[in-house]
Each structure stands twice: as C-alpha cells, then as structure tokens.
Design an enzyme around this catalytic site. Structure first.
Site, short mmCIF file in Angstrom:
data_model
loop_
_atom_site.label_atom_id
_atom_site.label_comp_id
_atom_site.label_asym_id
_atom_site.label_seq_id
_atom_site.Cartn_x
_atom_site.Cartn_y
_atom_site.Cartn_z
N TYR A 214 0.99 -1.04 0.00
CA TYR A 214 -0.02 0.13 0.06
C TYR A 214 0.81 1.21 -0.13
O TYR A 214 1.55 1.61 1.08
CB TYR A 214 -1.01 0.03 1.30
CG TYR A 214 -2.01 -1.20 1.25
CD1 TYR A 214 -2.20 -1.79 0.19
CD2 TYR A 214 -2.38 -1.32 2.54
CE1 TYR A 214 -3.16 -2.74 0.38
CE2 TYR A 214 -3.45 -2.09 2.63
CZ TYR A 214 -3.74 -3.11 1.64
OH TYR A 214 -4.77 -4.00 1.75
N PHE B 55 -13.33 -5.15 1.48
CA PHE B 55 -14.43 -4.29 0.88
C PHE B 55 -15.71 -4.81 1.49
O PHE B 55 -16.68 -4.81 0.83
CB PHE B 55 -14.64 -4.78 -0.64
CG PHE B 55 -13.32 -4.34 -1.56
CD1 PHE B 55 -12.37 -3.36 -0.82
CD2 PHE B 55 -13.18 -4.59 -2.73
CE1 PHE B 55 -11.28 -2.65 -1.78
CE2 PHE B 55 -12.04 -4.26 -3.56
CZ PHE B 55 -11.07 -3.34 -2.98
N GLY C 205 -18.07 -2.61 -0.13
CA GLY C 205 -18.08 -2.46 -1.54
C GLY C 205 -16.92 -2.11 -1.99
O GLY C 205 -16.84 -2.21 -3.26
N PRO D 217 -19.03 1.78 -3.56
CA PRO D 217 -19.86 1.53 -2.47
C PRO D 217 -21.28 0.67 -2.74
O PRO D 217 -21.75 0.97 -3.67
CB PRO D 217 -19.99 2.77 -2.07
CG PRO D 217 -19.16 3.86 -2.56
CD PRO D 217 -18.63 3.22 -3.91
#
Length: 291
Positions: free
Chosen positions: A63, A213, A216, A220
C-alpha cells in the site's frame, strides 16, 4: 465497556481481538499509491483507532508502497501490547502504480522483511498470502510453492502466523496441510455472498473470516432495501452493512477502512447497532439467501 467492545471478540492466532478492526489501505494516496493528500489527517485517524480501543489493524507494505506501514509506525510505535497488526504479501507496484505478482521465494522474503522494517517489528503477527492467480477474485490453482516459502519464514521466526487471501475453499484445505491457517481474507459483503458456505465451514473450524471491501470497496454498496432499513434503524447504510456482517457469523472480523476521522467514528458506531430479525431477512435478500 467501550463502544467497540459491543462487537465482541474472536480468536485470531493465539490472540483474541475485537471483531471490529481497521483496514489501513485508504491511508495511502489515490489508487492506494503514493503519499496521502493530508499526512496529518492520516496520523490522526490512526491515533483515533487506538483511542477507540481497536486492537486489529490490517495493512500491507504494497500500500503506497511502504506508505501505510510508515504512517502506522510514525503514529503508533511503540505499539500497544494488545495491538495485532496483520499484513499481506504476494504483490508489488511498478512506477505507474500497477499491481504485479511477486510470488518467488526472494520476492516473498523481501516483502516480509520490508513489512518488518517499515513497521519497526521483529516478527509479524500474521502474514496473509494473497493469491494472484486472478487479481479480481479467487481462482483455483496450487499455492503450495509460495505458502511453503512463508512456512519457512515462520520457522525462521519472522512470521508468527499465516493466513490466506483471495482464495477458494479447496486452497484453504490444501493450505492447512502445509501450515496452520489462522484466517481467511476474501471479498464479501451484503451484495457479494459467494463465500457463504466457506464462512460457515471456517466458523465450524474456529477460523476467522475477514471480509475485505465490507462496504463495497471502490464501488460503495447501493441498495434501496439497505437504505430503507437504515432509515428504519436511524443509521447510515454503511453502518447497517457492517452490523449485518457482525450478526452474519461470530467468526467474521471486520476491517473497514477510511482516511476520515468522521467516517471512522461512524464505522465504530456499527458495533452497537442491533438489527431486528425482520430487517435481517430483508437484508438477506440483497445478495440472495444463504445456500
């Protein structure tokens, strides 16, 4: 009892962690690449994570790359004794931010060492091997070679526990023959219910399931039913989506991510949200009833 405690706890490796944790992915820049637009705000979020009593942070050195781990170290090191930091390996980023497989023994070893260095740790509590057989979702195929490499790093003491991510039920069963698997991290939420059977099997085995997630992700959750239930409960749709996951199975550990202190507090409030059975039945229909 703090608000976060109302979500309960579950075993992760040889610890018990609170079922509502925090995912650090969104602390990096746009596209999970480069530094955040507001580093001070990112550090504030991490400080509030600990202040709220959260004891499970999910991250990865890819990340940024390196950005989220360096922020975590800057904000929180030396770490609270009860903090469990979980990372994942198997990918790297090129100069454009693309996600590339990195599964050779040398690449996996370097990834674990990078996580340790940037987090300021001598041993990773949990390292998830993310399958890259299909970047977009689980795909059958052998993970024996990379999992064996992680098992060897575990023997060296660089890793305490190993989990799997983006995997099938067959890969979990096969992985258990190589090394104990202490968690599974796959995509799952109200509208994406492909892992219903796997969640139930893992619960029977006492293994936590960590949905990524849960709200989502980059798209979303959108549902009239979800919005209607949220209005009935005087909550936001995202709070209802998280509370549904907590009620779905006791082995689900949540790691909703945010770069906003305000959204962090809203997510935490989901720990205390009770969803009546009638509303649960309505929500079940969004993704189809359990098979």
């Amino acid at each position: 009892m703090s608000l976060i405690d109302k979500a309960g706890t579950y075993a992760l490796g040889d610890r018990r962690v609170k079922r509502l944790g925090y995912g650090a992915m969104q602390l990096a820049g746009p596209g999970v690449f480069g530094p955040p637009r507001d580093p001070a705000r990112a550090l504030q979020v991490l400080e509030e994570v600990i202040a709220a009593g959260i004891d499970h942070i999910d991250t990865s050195d890819f990340y940024g790359p390196h950005v989220t781990n360096q922020l975590i170290r800057q904000a929180l090191h030396p770490y609270p004794d009860d903090l469990c930091i979980v990372t994942k390996v198997s990918a790297q980023r090129d100069e454009t931010g693309a996600w590339l497989p990195a599964l050779s023994p040398a690449e996996l070893t370097r990834a674990v060492e990078d996580n340790l260095r940037n987090l300021g740790l001598e041993q990773m509590e949990v390292v998830n091997l993310r399958s890259m057989l299909d970047v977009h979702g689980p795909a059958e195929g052998s993970l024996e070679a990379p999992l064996t490499t992680l098992a060897e790093l575990r023997e060296r003491g660089l890793i305490k526990h190993i989990g799997l991510s983006n995997v099938t039920a067959t890969q979990v069963a096969d992985g258990q023959k190589i090394v104990p698997i202490v968690c599974v991290q796959n995509q799952y939420n109200l509208a994406n219910r492909a892992d219903d059977a796997l969640i139930d099997q893992l619960a029977a085995d006492g293994i936590p399931y960590v949905p990524f997630f849960p709200l989502g992700g980059f798209t979303p959750l959108q549902s009239d039913t979800l919005s209607d239930v949220a209005r009935t409960l005087d909550a936001t749709p995202m709070q209802v989506a998280l509370a549904w996951l907590l009620k779905r199975s006791p082995n689900i550990l949540l790691i909703p991510g945010t770069s906003s202190p305000e959204h962090l507090q809203q997510n935490i409030q989901a720990a205390a949200l009770e969803i009546p059975d009638a509303q649960m039945a309505l929500l079940e229909n969004i993704g189809g009833a359990k098979k």
